[in-house]
Design a protein around this motif. Structure first.
Motif, PDB file in Angstrom:
ATOM      1  N   TRP A   1       0.814  -1.221   0.000  1.00  0.00           N
ATOM      2  CA  TRP A   1       0.000   0.000   0.000  1.00  0.00           C
ATOM      3  C   TRP A   1       0.849   1.274   0.000  1.00  0.00           C
ATOM      4  O   TRP A   1       0.652   2.151  -0.834  1.00  0.00           O
TER       5      TRP A   1
ATOM      6  N   GLU B   1      -8.565  -6.215   4.272  1.00  0.00           N
ATOM      7  CA  GLU B   1      -9.114  -5.898   2.956  1.00  0.00           C
ATOM      8  C   GLU B   1      -8.268  -4.878   2.214  1.00  0.00           C
ATOM      9  O   GLU B   1      -8.087  -4.975   0.992  1.00  0.00           O
ATOM     10  N   ILE B   2      -7.690  -3.922   2.933  1.00  0.00           N
ATOM     11  CA  ILE B   2      -6.892  -2.884   2.288  1.00  0.00           C
ATOM     12  C   ILE B   2      -5.666  -3.485   1.604  1.00  0.00           C
ATOM     13  O   ILE B   2      -5.193  -2.979   0.588  1.00  0.00           O
TER      14      ILE B   2
ATOM     15  N   ARG C   1      -6.732  -5.354  -1.803  1.00  0.00           N
ATOM     16  CA  ARG C   1      -7.341  -4.558  -2.876  1.00  0.00           C
ATOM     17  C   ARG C   1      -6.604  -4.627  -4.208  1.00  0.00           C
ATOM     18  O   ARG C   1      -7.245  -4.783  -5.258  1.00  0.00           O
ATOM     19  N   PRO C   2      -5.282  -4.486  -4.236  1.00  0.00           N
ATOM     20  CA  PRO C   2      -4.610  -4.536  -5.545  1.00  0.00           C
ATOM     21  C   PRO C   2      -4.841  -5.853  -6.277  1.00  0.00           C
ATOM     22  O   PRO C   2      -5.118  -5.857  -7.484  1.00  0.00           O
TER      23      PRO C   2
ATOM     24  N   LEU D   1      -7.335  -7.953  -5.820  1.00  0.00           N
ATOM     25  CA  LEU D   1      -8.749  -8.023  -6.189  1.00  0.00           C
ATOM     26  C   LEU D   1      -9.017  -7.196  -7.444  1.00  0.00           C
ATOM     27  O   LEU D   1      -9.756  -7.627  -8.336  1.00  0.00           O
ATOM     28  N   ALA D   2      -8.393  -6.012  -7.513  1.00  0.00           N
ATOM     29  CA  ALA D   2      -8.605  -5.144  -8.678  1.00  0.00           C
ATOM     30  C   ALA D   2      -8.036  -5.774  -9.944  1.00  0.00           C
ATOM     31  O   ALA D   2      -8.600  -5.611 -11.035  1.00  0.00           O
TER      32      ALA D   2
ATOM     33  N   THR E   1     -10.450 -13.164  -5.743  1.00  0.00           N
ATOM     34  CA  THR E   1     -11.859 -12.790  -5.688  1.00  0.00           C
ATOM     35  C   THR E   1     -12.350 -12.984  -4.266  1.00  0.00           C
ATOM     36  O   THR E   1     -11.770 -13.767  -3.499  1.00  0.00           O
TER      37      THR E   1
ATOM     38  N   ASP F   1     -17.302  -8.178   5.452  1.00  0.00           N
ATOM     39  CA  ASP F   1     -16.016  -7.925   6.083  1.00  0.00           C
ATOM     40  C   ASP F   1     -16.104  -8.218   7.575  1.00  0.00           C
ATOM     41  O   ASP F   1     -17.176  -8.125   8.178  1.00  0.00           O
TER      42      ASP F   1
ATOM     43  N   ILE G   1      -9.295   6.418  -0.130  1.00  0.00           N
ATOM     44  CA  ILE G   1      -9.705   5.016  -0.313  1.00  0.00           C
ATOM     45  C   ILE G   1     -11.217   4.906  -0.366  1.00  0.00           C
ATOM     46  O   ILE G   1     -11.783   4.113  -1.123  1.00  0.00           O
ATOM     47  N   TRP G   2     -11.866   5.703   0.454  1.00  0.00           N
ATOM     48  CA  TRP G   2     -13.327   5.594   0.589  1.00  0.00           C
ATOM     49  C   TRP G   2     -14.076   6.608  -0.244  1.00  0.00           C
ATOM     50  O   TRP G   2     -15.306   6.660  -0.202  1.00  0.00           O
TER      51      TRP G   2
END
Length: 298
Positions: free
Chosen positions: A110, A242-243, A246-247, A249-250, A255, A261, A296-297
């Motif tokens: 991150w 989760e943070i 993210r990369p 998942l993107a 998946t 969460d 992020i949000w």
């Protein structure tokens, strides 16, 4: 104030080199000095301390009992001096250095990918980053800040909440075939373990009302980035912040294997000593970090 019995750096270097080589001739070669210079340093050191550090036998020099004891301390002193020099050299001609201790996976996945944007705002600043899983002692260590979880709180330091930690269950699409899975289906798959936080899967089971006894099976890894790599490789299902996922998942490498969460009650926190509050480059980094987190949000 330097005392008469305090060794010089040259004397310590000559002593350590001779202890390793066994002769002043070899020690001199390793140091790029003459043999007579090394001999004078050792003789001077023994005179300062009032003790024989070597037993001289024929052409060899072996450590005396006092010498063996002194060698450990002498090498440690030279190592600390070298570390201090390297720390100063880290400025690399820059006017300022920001020293930070960061959770390893948070740093790699991150923070580091975003640092170029921050440094563009402060081209005269150098970054000195260390991975740290344990709390930082700002009195004993030269860090300006730490980015860690809530339980790493440091006595006497400021603590700025960044974001709550939320865990997600992720897996490679090739492993699970379809998503989301039921809770029972998740438990039938290999559960990837994070060795420094071994209760994550049992805690999840308890929160879901499931039997946690089988929740510790599966490959075990030191850091979350290893867990994520293992999940991408199809070795099992991962329960990770989760943070951090993210990369992947993107990109579609992972998946979400199950919906929802899980909050751990922990939070990512900016921890810093009072002295850092006076540093303009720290204030700039703090404000930039908060803006990135808020983004992020957005």
């Amino acid at each position: 104030m330097r005392h008469s019995y305090t060794p010089t750096v040259a004397e310590l270097e000559a002593f350590c080199a001779t202890a390793r080589a066994g002769t002043t001739i070899q020690a001199a070669r390793s140091l790029g000095l003459t043999q007579s210079a090394v001999s004078r340093s050792i003789t001077g050191l023994e005179a300062r301390l009032g003790v024989a550090l070597f037993v001289r036998a024929r052409q060899r020099m072996t450590l005396s009992d006092a010498g063996r004891t002194f060698l450990r301390e002498a090498e440690a002193l030279l190592d600390r001096l070298n570390d201090a020099a390297m720390s100063v050299m880290a400025f690399g001609g820059q006017a300022q250095v920001l020293r930070m201790a960061v959770l390893p996976t948070f740093a790699r996945l991150w923070l580091i990918p975003r640092l170029r944007a921050f440094q563009a705002t402060m081209p005269g600043l150098s970054i000195d980053m260390a991975a740290r899983l344990s709390p930082v002692d700002f009195e004993a260590e030269p860090f300006d800040l730490a980015i860690q979880r809530t339980h790493h709180r440091a006595s006497g330091a400021h603590h700025l909440h960044l974001l709550d930690e939320e865990l997600a269950i992720v897996a490679a699409p090739s492993l699970i075939g379809r998503a989301p899975l039921s809770r029972d289906e998740v438990l039938r798959l290999p559960l990837l373990q994070q060795s420094t936080r071994p209760t994550l899967w049992p805690d999840w089971c308890r929160a879901m009302g499931l039997d946690p006894r089988g929740a510790l099976r599966g490959a075990r890894f030191d850091h979350f980035d290893m867990v994520l790599d293992a999940a991408i490789g199809g070795l099992g299902v991962a329960l990770v912040p989760e943070i951090l996922a993210r990369p992947a998942l993107a990109r579609g490498d992972l998946t979400l294997a199950a919906p929802g969460d899980v909050r751990t009650g922990q939070a990512y926190t900016l921890i810093y000593p009072e002295r850092s509050a006076e540093l303009p480059h720290f204030a700039r980094f703090r404000d930039w970090l908060r803006a990135e987190i808020e983004g992020i949000w957005a």
